[in-house]
Design a protein around this motif. Structure first.
Motif, PDB file in Angstrom:
ATOM      1  N   UNK A   1       9.684  -4.667  -2.932  1.00  0.00           N
ATOM      2  CA  UNK A   1      10.059  -4.328  -4.196  1.00  0.00           C
ATOM      3  C   UNK A   1       9.435  -3.168  -4.938  1.00  0.00           C
ATOM      4  N   UNK A   2      10.080  -2.325  -5.777  1.00  0.00           N
ATOM      5  CA  UNK A   2       9.511  -1.117  -6.169  1.00  0.00           C
ATOM      6  C   UNK A   2       8.231  -1.256  -6.802  1.00  0.00           C
ATOM      7  N   UNK A   3       7.950  -2.225  -7.564  1.00  0.00           N
ATOM      8  CA  UNK A   3       6.693  -2.390  -8.363  1.00  0.00           C
ATOM      9  C   UNK A   3       5.606  -2.829  -7.428  1.00  0.00           C
ATOM     10  N   UNK A   4       5.763  -3.502  -6.145  1.00  0.00           N
ATOM     11  CA  UNK A   4       4.664  -3.748  -5.237  1.00  0.00           C
ATOM     12  C   UNK A   4       4.026  -2.429  -4.529  1.00  0.00           C
ATOM     13  N   UNK A   5       2.840  -2.260  -4.809  1.00  0.00           N
ATOM     14  CA  UNK A   5       2.010  -1.088  -4.210  1.00  0.00           C
ATOM     15  C   UNK A   5       1.177  -1.532  -3.005  1.00  0.00           C
ATOM     16  N   UNK A   6       0.703  -2.747  -2.727  1.00  0.00           N
ATOM     17  CA  UNK A   6      -0.292  -3.273  -2.010  1.00  0.00           C
ATOM     18  C   UNK A   6       0.222  -4.477  -1.085  1.00  0.00           C
ATOM     19  N   UNK A   7       0.088  -4.388   0.009  1.00  0.00           N
ATOM     20  CA  UNK A   7       0.488  -5.681   0.622  1.00  0.00           C
ATOM     21  C   UNK A   7      -0.694  -5.958   1.927  1.00  0.00           C
ATOM     22  N   UNK A   8      -1.297  -7.146   1.912  1.00  0.00           N
ATOM     23  CA  UNK A   8      -2.330  -7.208   2.998  1.00  0.00           C
ATOM     24  C   UNK A   8      -2.218  -8.525   3.843  1.00  0.00           C
ATOM     25  N   UNK A   9      -2.069  -8.263   5.227  1.00  0.00           N
ATOM     26  CA  UNK A   9      -1.996  -9.332   6.360  1.00  0.00           C
ATOM     27  C   UNK A   9      -3.384  -9.801   6.637  1.00  0.00           C
ATOM     28  N   UNK A  10      -3.440 -10.952   7.207  1.00  0.00           N
ATOM     29  CA  UNK A  10      -4.792 -11.258   7.708  1.00  0.00           C
ATOM     30  C   UNK A  10      -4.623 -12.368   8.951  1.00  0.00           C
ATOM     31  N   UNK A  11      -5.486 -11.996   9.940  1.00  0.00           N
ATOM     32  CA  UNK A  11      -5.569 -12.807  11.012  1.00  0.00           C
ATOM     33  C   UNK A  11      -6.923 -13.542  11.160  1.00  0.00           C
ATOM     34  N   UNK A  12      -6.761 -15.013  11.161  1.00  0.00           N
ATOM     35  CA  UNK A  12      -7.981 -16.101  10.896  1.00  0.00           C
ATOM     36  C   UNK A  12      -7.987 -16.708  12.448  1.00  0.00           C
ATOM     37  N   UNK A  13      -9.136 -16.951  12.672  1.00  0.00           N
ATOM     38  CA  UNK A  13      -9.819 -17.732  13.869  1.00  0.00           C
ATOM     39  C   UNK A  13      -9.887 -19.002  13.185  1.00  0.00           C
ATOM     40  N   UNK A  14      -9.410 -20.153  13.681  1.00  0.00           N
ATOM     41  CA  UNK A  14      -9.467 -21.399  13.323  1.00  0.00           C
ATOM     42  C   UNK A  14     -10.653 -22.380  14.258  1.00  0.00           C
ATOM     43  N   UNK A  15     -11.275 -23.224  13.537  1.00  0.00           N
ATOM     44  CA  UNK A  15     -12.335 -23.954  14.480  1.00  0.00           C
ATOM     45  C   UNK A  15     -11.560 -25.100  15.074  1.00  0.00           C
TER      46      UNK A  15
END
Length: 119
Positions: free
Chosen positions: A105-119
Motif C-alpha cells: 500500500x502506498x502509505x506502508x514504508x517499512x515491512x519486517x520478516x523474521x525467522x525464529x528457531x523453536x524449541x
C-alpha cells in the motif's frame, strides 16, 4: 557487523523453524498508519514481539530478520532498525536491510520478516 549488534552468520540446530511473513504498521484497532519510518517500524516490531510471545520464543531464538524500507537511505534504515535493537537486546541474528520502490500500500514504508528457531 557484530560491533553493531548484528551477525552475518546464524547457525541453527536441526529442528522446527517459524517463518513470520512481513509485519507492517498495523494495530488491532486499525488506527491510521504513522507517516514516519520510525513510527511504522515501532508498530511492526511490536507485532514481531507479540509473535515471539505467542511462539513461546525469545529474541535469542531469532535467526534472521529482513527489513524492507521504501526509498531507503542510510538514515531511513537506521530509523527502521532502532526498535529492533530494543527488541533484540543482546541477541545477534542475521539481518538484511533492503531498499524497495514500494510495498503493498502506498502509505506502508517499512515491512519486517523474521525467522525464529523453536524449541
Amino acid at each position: 557487523m557484530a560491533s553493531r549488534g548484528w551477525s552475518h552468520i546464524s547457525v541453527v540446530e536441526p529442528g522446527r523453524l517459524a517463518f513470520l511473513s512481513g509485519q507492517v504498521a498495523v494495530t488491532p484497532d486499525h488506527e491510521d498508519v504513522p507517516n514516519d519510518i520510525a513510527g511504522q517500524a515501532k508498530l511492526a516490531t511490536a507485532s514481531l514481539a507479540a509473535a515471539l510471545h505467542d511462539l513461546e520464543a525469545t529474541a535469542q531464538d531469532i535467526v534472521m530478520l529482513r527489513v524492507y524500507v521504501v526509498n531507503a537511505t542510510s538514515e531511513a534504515f537506521g530509523q527502521a532498525v532502532t526498535p529492533l535493537r530494543e527488541l533484540l537486546g543482546d541477541a545477534m541474528p542475521s539481518i538484511t536491510t533492503i531498499g524497495v520502490q514500494a510495498l503493498y500500500k502506498p502509505e506502508i514504508k517499512v515491512e519486517i520478516e523474521m525467522l525464529v528457531r523453536l524449541s
